[in-house]
Write a protein that holds these residues in place. Structure first.
Motif, PDB file in Angstrom:
ATOM      1  N   ASP A  87       0.875  -1.174   0.000  1.00  0.00           N
ATOM      2  CA  ASP A  87       0.000   0.000   0.000  1.00  0.00           C
ATOM      3  C   ASP A  87       0.913   1.224   0.000  1.00  0.00           C
ATOM      4  OD1 ASP A  87      -1.659   2.173   0.636  1.00  0.00           O
ATOM      5  OD2 ASP A  87      -3.008   0.938   1.835  1.00  0.00           O
ATOM      6  N   THR A  88       1.205   1.708  -1.198  1.00  0.00           N
ATOM      7  CA  THR A  88       2.199   2.770  -1.338  1.00  0.00           C
ATOM      8  C   THR A  88       1.776   4.052  -0.635  1.00  0.00           C
ATOM      9  OG1 THR A  88       2.948   1.848  -3.446  1.00  0.00           O
ATOM     10  CG2 THR A  88       3.504   4.142  -3.011  1.00  0.00           C
ATOM     11  N   ALA A  89       0.498   4.403  -0.719  1.00  0.00           N
ATOM     12  CA  ALA A  89       0.030   5.622  -0.064  1.00  0.00           C
ATOM     13  C   ALA A  89       0.200   5.527   1.446  1.00  0.00           C
ATOM     14  CB  ALA A  89      -1.426   5.887  -0.425  1.00  0.00           C
ATOM     15  N   THR A 106      15.232   5.135   6.771  1.00  0.00           N
ATOM     16  CA  THR A 106      15.595   4.944   5.372  1.00  0.00           C
ATOM     17  C   THR A 106      14.360   4.474   4.602  1.00  0.00           C
ATOM     18  OG1 THR A 106      17.839   4.323   5.997  1.00  0.00           O
ATOM     19  CG2 THR A 106      17.122   3.691   3.800  1.00  0.00           C
ATOM     20  N   ILE A 107      14.225   4.960   3.367  1.00  0.00           N
ATOM     21  CA  ILE A 107      13.093   4.611   2.505  1.00  0.00           C
ATOM     22  C   ILE A 107      13.604   3.857   1.284  1.00  0.00           C
ATOM     23  CG2 ILE A 107      11.069   5.487   1.274  1.00  0.00           C
ATOM     24  CD1 ILE A 107      11.140   6.173   4.263  1.00  0.00           C
ATOM     25  N   SER A 108      12.877   2.828   0.879  1.00  0.00           N
ATOM     26  CA  SER A 108      13.199   2.122  -0.353  1.00  0.00           C
ATOM     27  C   SER A 108      11.993   2.147  -1.282  1.00  0.00           C
ATOM     28  CB  SER A 108      13.585   0.666  -0.068  1.00  0.00           C
ATOM     29  OG  SER A 108      13.733  -0.057  -1.284  1.00  0.00           O
ATOM     30  N   ALA A 109      12.212   2.612  -2.498  1.00  0.00           N
ATOM     31  CA  ALA A 109      11.150   2.608  -3.500  1.00  0.00           C
ATOM     32  C   ALA A 109      11.161   1.326  -4.319  1.00  0.00           C
ATOM     33  CB  ALA A 109      11.298   3.815  -4.426  1.00  0.00           C
ATOM     34  N   ARG A 110      12.076   0.426  -4.004  1.00  0.00           N
ATOM     35  CA  ARG A 110      12.138  -0.869  -4.701  1.00  0.00           C
ATOM     36  C   ARG A 110      12.908  -1.858  -3.834  1.00  0.00           C
ATOM     37  NH1 ARG A 110      13.774  -0.011 -10.629  1.00  0.00           N
ATOM     38  NH2 ARG A 110      11.733   1.030 -10.599  1.00  0.00           N
ATOM     39  N   MET A 111      12.301  -2.269  -2.746  1.00  0.00           N
ATOM     40  CA  MET A 111      12.973  -3.147  -1.788  1.00  0.00           C
ATOM     41  C   MET A 111      12.947  -4.593  -2.282  1.00  0.00           C
ATOM     42  SD  MET A 111      12.103  -3.842   2.262  1.00  0.00           S
ATOM     43  CE  MET A 111      12.398  -2.159   2.813  1.00  0.00           C
ATOM     44  N   THR A 112      14.058  -5.284  -2.081  1.00  0.00           N
ATOM     45  CA  THR A 112      14.138  -6.717  -2.334  1.00  0.00           C
ATOM     46  C   THR A 112      14.048  -7.430  -1.000  1.00  0.00           C
ATOM     47  OG1 THR A 112      15.511  -6.422  -4.304  1.00  0.00           O
ATOM     48  CG2 THR A 112      15.565  -8.587  -3.244  1.00  0.00           C
ATOM     49  N   VAL A 113      13.130  -8.395  -0.891  1.00  0.00           N
ATOM     50  CA  VAL A 113      12.936  -9.123   0.364  1.00  0.00           C
ATOM     51  C   VAL A 113      13.056 -10.618   0.111  1.00  0.00           C
ATOM     52  CG1 VAL A 113      11.412  -7.302   1.231  1.00  0.00           C
ATOM     53  CG2 VAL A 113      10.407  -9.299   0.118  1.00  0.00           C
ATOM     54  N   ASP A 114      13.258 -11.368   1.204  1.00  0.00           N
ATOM     55  CA  ASP A 114      13.416 -12.810   1.055  1.00  0.00           C
ATOM     56  C   ASP A 114      12.397 -13.557   1.907  1.00  0.00           C
ATOM     57  OD1 ASP A 114      14.439 -12.659   3.638  1.00  0.00           O
ATOM     58  OD2 ASP A 114      16.500 -13.141   3.081  1.00  0.00           O
ATOM     59  N   HIS A 115      12.733 -14.779   2.302  1.00  0.00           N
ATOM     60  CA  HIS A 115      11.765 -15.621   3.016  1.00  0.00           C
ATOM     61  C   HIS A 115      11.333 -15.021   4.339  1.00  0.00           C
ATOM     62  CE1 HIS A 115      15.630 -16.950   4.782  1.00  0.00           C
ATOM     63  NE2 HIS A 115      14.925 -17.203   5.869  1.00  0.00           N
ATOM     64  N   GLY A 116      12.149 -14.140   4.928  1.00  0.00           N
ATOM     65  CA  GLY A 116      11.747 -13.511   6.182  1.00  0.00           C
ATOM     66  C   GLY A 116      10.457 -12.728   6.042  1.00  0.00           C
ATOM     67  N   PHE A 117      10.236 -12.125   4.881  1.00  0.00           N
ATOM     68  CA  PHE A 117       8.985 -11.419   4.592  1.00  0.00           C
ATOM     69  C   PHE A 117       7.954 -12.344   3.953  1.00  0.00           C
ATOM     70  CE2 PHE A 117      11.964  -7.963   4.944  1.00  0.00           C
ATOM     71  CZ  PHE A 117      11.230  -6.858   5.374  1.00  0.00           C
ATOM     72  N   ALA A 118       8.392 -13.155   3.005  1.00  0.00           N
ATOM     73  CA  ALA A 118       7.450 -13.950   2.218  1.00  0.00           C
ATOM     74  C   ALA A 118       6.788 -15.047   3.035  1.00  0.00           C
ATOM     75  CB  ALA A 118       8.172 -14.551   1.011  1.00  0.00           C
ATOM     76  N   GLN A 119       7.561 -15.707   3.898  1.00  0.00           N
ATOM     77  CA  GLN A 119       6.997 -16.861   4.609  1.00  0.00           C
ATOM     78  C   GLN A 119       5.805 -16.505   5.491  1.00  0.00           C
ATOM     79  OE1 GLN A 119       9.057 -19.561   7.745  1.00  0.00           O
ATOM     80  NE2 GLN A 119       9.629 -20.402   5.758  1.00  0.00           N
ATOM     81  N   PRO A 120       5.877 -15.454   6.317  1.00  0.00           N
ATOM     82  CA  PRO A 120       4.685 -15.150   7.134  1.00  0.00           C
ATOM     83  C   PRO A 120       3.477 -14.753   6.303  1.00  0.00           C
ATOM     84  CG  PRO A 120       6.341 -13.437   7.375  1.00  0.00           C
ATOM     85  CD  PRO A 120       7.001 -14.577   6.658  1.00  0.00           C
ATOM     86  N   LEU A 121       3.694 -14.075   5.184  1.00  0.00           N
ATOM     87  CA  LEU A 121       2.568 -13.716   4.324  1.00  0.00           C
ATOM     88  C   LEU A 121       1.937 -14.962   3.701  1.00  0.00           C
ATOM     89  CD1 LEU A 121       3.996 -10.533   2.554  1.00  0.00           C
ATOM     90  CD2 LEU A 121       2.258 -10.618   4.351  1.00  0.00           C
ATOM     91  N   GLU A 122       2.777 -15.919   3.322  1.00  0.00           N
ATOM     92  CA  GLU A 122       2.247 -17.149   2.742  1.00  0.00           C
ATOM     93  C   GLU A 122       1.549 -17.999   3.797  1.00  0.00           C
ATOM     94  OE1 GLU A 122       5.208 -17.907  -1.051  1.00  0.00           O
ATOM     95  OE2 GLU A 122       5.744 -18.823   0.860  1.00  0.00           O
TER      96      GLU A 122
END
Length: 312
Positions: A87-89, A106-122
């Motif tokens: 949700d960019t806004a 720090t702000i990232s307009a194109r962050m790369t994430v790995d299983h630490g982010f993906a696994q809980p969402l899945e």
């Protein structure tokens, strides 16, 4: 604004080096409780605090924490690759709110994430693109690491800023508790490894597969007792969970980087994500931890926990 929090440990070894069926059943029951809690809360926005394992953040620039206005997952350890539904806004609003509160973000307009982010969402939502999310990277492995008080300040600032959104916001923490997996370190690394840790050179599919096999083997070695890794520390893990349950978040301000690594292992700093999420919830008002699960799981090289909490 209505707020809630969920803490969920992740492990790249889930499904690859699993413990006994009765342990898995207890984990699945705890995760089921968390999923039911989330369905009942029905969040309009998830603020996801998670670490990285040298897939998105490297020593060329290594912030203590970073908020994304856009993010995509690399798909390591069998997790899905592709964009998160950021949700960019909301992300931009939270970022400005944090900066306005005096926390250097720090702000990232194109962050790369790995299983630490993906696994809980899945695990909790069925995919990496099923719920509006604001990803927040929290460094938990790349030294030097800052004081824990700054992580609590980050969580507090995000919680206060989120309260202005007038949404149902779920603060989600992703991280193992005590654990000491084979993570490369920059100090003393051979030139090829050091260059990869600094420059962020993406591994080839073959290199990624070999690296994942090393982690799986490390889990098997840990179960067999043939390892020099710092042991899982249930006493330390439950002390952390006790402080979170009782809202004693200022207790973490005295926790030092050195003591955390000594008691919980080199990757125990992933608990910073838990501290941030609960600080965010506390910033919206008093809360109650409504469920708590913990188990030391050697096969996953982790103290594994699942918690839920919501405002009173």
């Amino acid at each position: 604004m209505t707020a809630a929090a969920v803490g969920l440990s992740h492990s790249p070894l889930i499904g690859k080096n699993d413990p006994e069926p009765e342990v898995l059943a207890r984990v699945e029951a705890a995760v089921g409780t968390a999923k039911a809690f989330i369905r009942d809360f029905d969040p309009e926005l998830v603020v996801l605090y998670a670490p990285d394992h040298y897939n998105g953040f490297f020593y060329k620039e290594m912030p203590p924490f970073c908020l994304a206005t856009e993010a995509h997952a690399v798909g390591d350890f069998g997790t899905r690759s592709g964009p998160l539904s950021v949700d960019t806004a909301a992300a931009k609003s939270l970022a400005q709110g944090v900066l306005d509160r005096g926390v250097d973000l720090t702000i990232s307009a194109r962050m790369t994430v790995d299983h630490g982010f993906a696994q809980p969402l899945e695990v909790l939502f069925g995919g990496i693109d099923r719920v509006p999310v604001v990803p927040v990277f929290v460094n938990g492995v790349a030294t030097p690491l800052g004081p824990v008080a700054r992580i609590r300040a980050l969580g507090t600032a995000i919680g206060e800023a989120a309260a202005e959104l007038d949404k149902r916001v779920l603060f989600l923490a992703s991280g193992g508790l005590s654990h000491d997996p084979p993570v490369p370190v920059l100090d003393g690394a051979p030139p090829r490894v050091a260059d990869a840790l600094i420059e962020g050179l993406p591994p080839t599919p073959e290199q990624r597969a070999k690296g994942e096999l090393r982690v799986v083997q490390a889990g098997r070695d840990y179960v067999a007792g043939s390892t020099a890794m710092v042991p899982i520390n249930p006493t330390w893990d439950n002390r952390l969970l006790d402080h979170l349950a009782h809202g004693e978040l200022t207790e973490f301000d005295s926790w030092t980087v050195e003591a955390m690594a000594k008691e919980g292992g080199g990757s125990a700093h992933e608990v910073r994500t838990w501290i941030a999420a609960y600080a965010s919830l506390a910033a919206t008002g008093p809360y109650e931890m409504t469920s708590r699960f913990y188990e030391a799981i050697p096969a996953w090289i982790a103290g594994f926990a699942v918690t839920t909490a919501r405002g009173r």
